[in-house]
Write an enzyme that holds these catalytic residues in place. Structure first.
Site, short mmCIF file in Angstrom:
data_model
loop_
_atom_site.label_atom_id
_atom_site.label_comp_id
_atom_site.label_asym_id
_atom_site.label_seq_id
_atom_site.Cartn_x
_atom_site.Cartn_y
_atom_site.Cartn_z
N LYS A 15 15.88 7.81 32.65
CA LYS A 15 15.30 9.05 33.18
C LYS A 15 15.52 10.21 32.22
CE LYS A 15 16.40 8.60 37.89
NZ LYS A 15 16.77 9.23 39.16
N ARG A 46 19.59 -4.78 35.44
CA ARG A 46 18.46 -3.88 35.40
C ARG A 46 17.37 -4.45 34.50
NH1 ARG A 46 20.74 1.61 34.21
NH2 ARG A 46 18.54 2.14 34.00
N GLU A 101 18.38 9.26 43.05
CA GLU A 101 18.78 10.66 42.93
C GLU A 101 17.49 11.40 42.61
OE1 GLU A 101 21.11 11.80 39.52
OE2 GLU A 101 21.52 13.79 40.35
#
Length: 556
Positions: free
Chosen positions: A272, A262, A36
């Site tokens: 983020k 992850r 994104e």
RNA sequence: UGGGGAGUCGCCAAGUGGUAAGGCAACGGGUUUUGAUCCCGUCAUCCGUAGGUUCGAUCCCUACCUCCUCAGCCA
């Protein structure tokens, strides 16, 4: 015969792909990296990039770069641009043009109508609070919204009016009609469209309704013919929804989603949102601050694409929670730079030494190789002088046992030069050592002294020829291994106040004209890189420490 | 105490019904005008725990324990 390249370790995703290829399910695989554009890429994304693009390379497939741009309020072209730069820099090229989920908005809209026509979606006007209440809890089933029983005609009309802008932001949503009692919260009639009058980076003001991730992602994958859709573990619960959407739409492609864990790194954060906070609160100079775990930050710090790809290879891919120590990352750059970076001498914390028996025109300087194992790197002259800088840490008044550096009355080898003896120490009024008076053994240039052994070697610089340089020494950004593990404590309280230390040091003249992003090994110190933005060849020398050299003495 | 995942050496991570790959780290030794690099060697009788099936289980079955994850009109 295996398709697995020797260079890549086996993992469960490769196993699946190999089975799919062997069974003929897929002749070629297509993966995708779907960021994104709401922030810069970090080391966790790098893992995903290496995985997706790496798989495509290894199995002669393709990998798309697709922006998941469905939330206009947080996205920007700057982020999208930086992401493309980072992917390229890491050494990968996506297949064809960059894709955007927003390119599919019209198709997405039509598929939503198909869902409504099949009685599988409805427009709801519950408030967010009501919706939360109606959703139930982990242990209690949710209940139906009154709107759940609206007719197809009514829903079609309402949805068209949503698009037409007849309703206020947030006043209505389109929901998938699945199962309010599902033990999987994602299936309790998830929202798939919301009304938001926000300017979109690609579609501008063309839309006031935007599709949600769960609805958009699977369809985008299918539209692109993705074969293996890889994402992280937290999306495992979303897979049933991913499949539900595709099973209920007239799309003849059904990619399979697989989840892997992850990456977590000690002493850093990979969120983020939190990285953005560090930037906004000015705790760092920007997304590309060399202390940031972002791809652009690591680049500026001096990490190389090869080292990051090697890192991805070393940590592997699995489904178990894992926390990797930054030492692994550091080991990867050291290994890469060890063979790529020319050697040069620099003094970070200078101590003046007067070579008392230096004889102008008689004491000789030697040529030095830029790399001990690679003569093809060339060589340069390292001029000796009457006055030289040595590293303050390389002298000790009270040397501990095992000390191999300079001490009063002791000898040490000046790298690429003579053996030096410390004869006298000059101190200031406070007793601080400010200068050393030393003498060289004239018969030790290029050869060992006779009758005694000099073990230590130190780096140095002739004051007359040394160039001033701004040297930035970086340390970990946080003081604790897991800064954000405690939800009640702001991770910023664990910021390492000493994470950046700027010192005025000296470097060899050879560095003078180096272009930005030139890597060096400062002998005995570490790997450094001329700053990508602020270093000015021939004018202002600015070097960032990528990583220190391994130091088995410091450990003792 | 609902659902979905995961538990193999300090950290990653393969593996599989036939008796535990590899990498990093660590440690010991050698080379070395970088205490770097390089080279050689060492490093899980054991695979979360307890039972069971089997000639044989880390891999199969049962129960249990621990950790992660899900209740955004974020992705």
């Amino acid at each position: 015969m295996s398709n697995t390249p020797q260079s890549s370790a086996s993992n469960f995703i490769r196993s699946i792909i190999e089975v799919d290829i062997a069974s003929g399910k897929h002749a070629n695989i297509i993966t995708r990296f779907p960021p994104e554009p709401n922030g810069y890429l970090h080391i966790g994304h790098a893992k995903s990039i290496c995985l997706n693009f790496g798989l495509a390379q290894d199995y002669q497939g393709r990998c798309n770069l697709r922006f998941d741009d469905t939330n206009p309020e947080k996205e920007s072209q700057e982020y999208a641009r930086s992401i493309q730069d980072d992917v390229h820099w890491l050494g990968f090229q996506w297949d064809g043009e960059v894709r955007w989920a927003s390119d599919y908005f019209e198709q997405l809209y039509r598929f939503a109508i198909e869902l409504i026509e099949k009685g599988l979606a409805y427009v709801d006007d519950l408030t967010p609070e009501q919706m939360r209440e109606y959703r139930g809890t982990l242990t209690q089933a949710g209940k139906s919204s009154p709107s759940r029983e609206l007719s197809v005609i009514e829903n079609l009309d309402l949805f068209a009016r949503m698009r037409a802008g007849e309703f206020a932001d947030g006043s209505r949503v389109l929901r998938a009609k699945i199962d309010m009692a599902s033990s999987n919260m994602n299936l309790r009639d998830p929202v798939i469209y919301r009304i938001r009058r926000a300017h979109h980076i690609r579609t501008g003001d063309a839309w006031c309704i935007y599709p949600m991730y769960d609805y958009t992602h699977c369809i985008s994958d299918a539209l692109e013919g993705i074969t293996h859709s890889l994402c992280t573990l937290e999306f495992e619960d979303h897979r049933p929804l991913y499949d539900w959407v595709l099973d209920n739409l007239s799309i003849d492609c059904h990619p399979r989603q697989y989840e892997f864990s992850r990456l977590e790194l000690h002493y850093t954060i990979t969120s983020k949102r939190k990285l953005l906070q560090l930037v906004n609160d000015k705790h760092v100079s920007g997304w590309d601050d060399p202390r940031m775990p972002t791809v652009s930050g690591m680049r500026r710090r001096g990490y190389t694409p090869d080292s990051i790809r090697e890192f991805a290879k070393r940590i592997g891919v699995s489904k178990s929670n894992n926390t990797v120590d930054v030492g692994v990352l550091e080991g990867c750059v050291r290994e890469d730079l060890e063979m790529k970076a020319p050697r040069v001498m620099a003094v970070v914390n200078p101590l003046k030494v007067v070579v008392t028996n230096f004889i102008e025109g008689q004491t000789v300087s030697r040529m030095a190789s830029y790399h001990p194992q690679h003569p093809e790197f060339g060589e340069r002259l390292v001029p000796l002088g009457k006055e030289i800088w040595i590293e303050a840490d390389d002298f000790s008044e009270n040397p501990p046992v095992g000390w191999q550096r300079l001490a009063i009355g002791g000898e040490v080898r000046l790298r690429y030069s003579y053996v030096l003896r410390c004869d006298y120490v000059v101190k200031d009024a406070l007793g601080k050592v400010v200068e050393l008076r030393c003498s060289i053994d004239q018969d030790t240039l290029g050869k060992n002294p006779i009758g005694r052994k000099v073990k230590g070697v130190i780096h140095w610089l002739a004051i007359e020829h040394a160039l001033p340089a701004e040297i930035r020494l970086y340390d970990r950004l946080f003081t604790v291994p897991e800064p954000d593990v405690d939800k009640d404590v702001d991770f910023c309280t664990y910021l390492n106040q000493q994470s950046l230390q700027v010192v005025d040091g000296w470097v060899e003249a050879a560095v003078s004209e180096a272009a930005p992003e030139t890597h060096y090994q400062f002998e005995r110190i570490g790997y450094f890189c001329t700053d990508r933005y602020e270093h000015q060849p021939g004018k202002k020398i600015i070097l960032n420490r990528t990583v220190a050299l391994k130091d088995s003495w410091a450990k003792e």
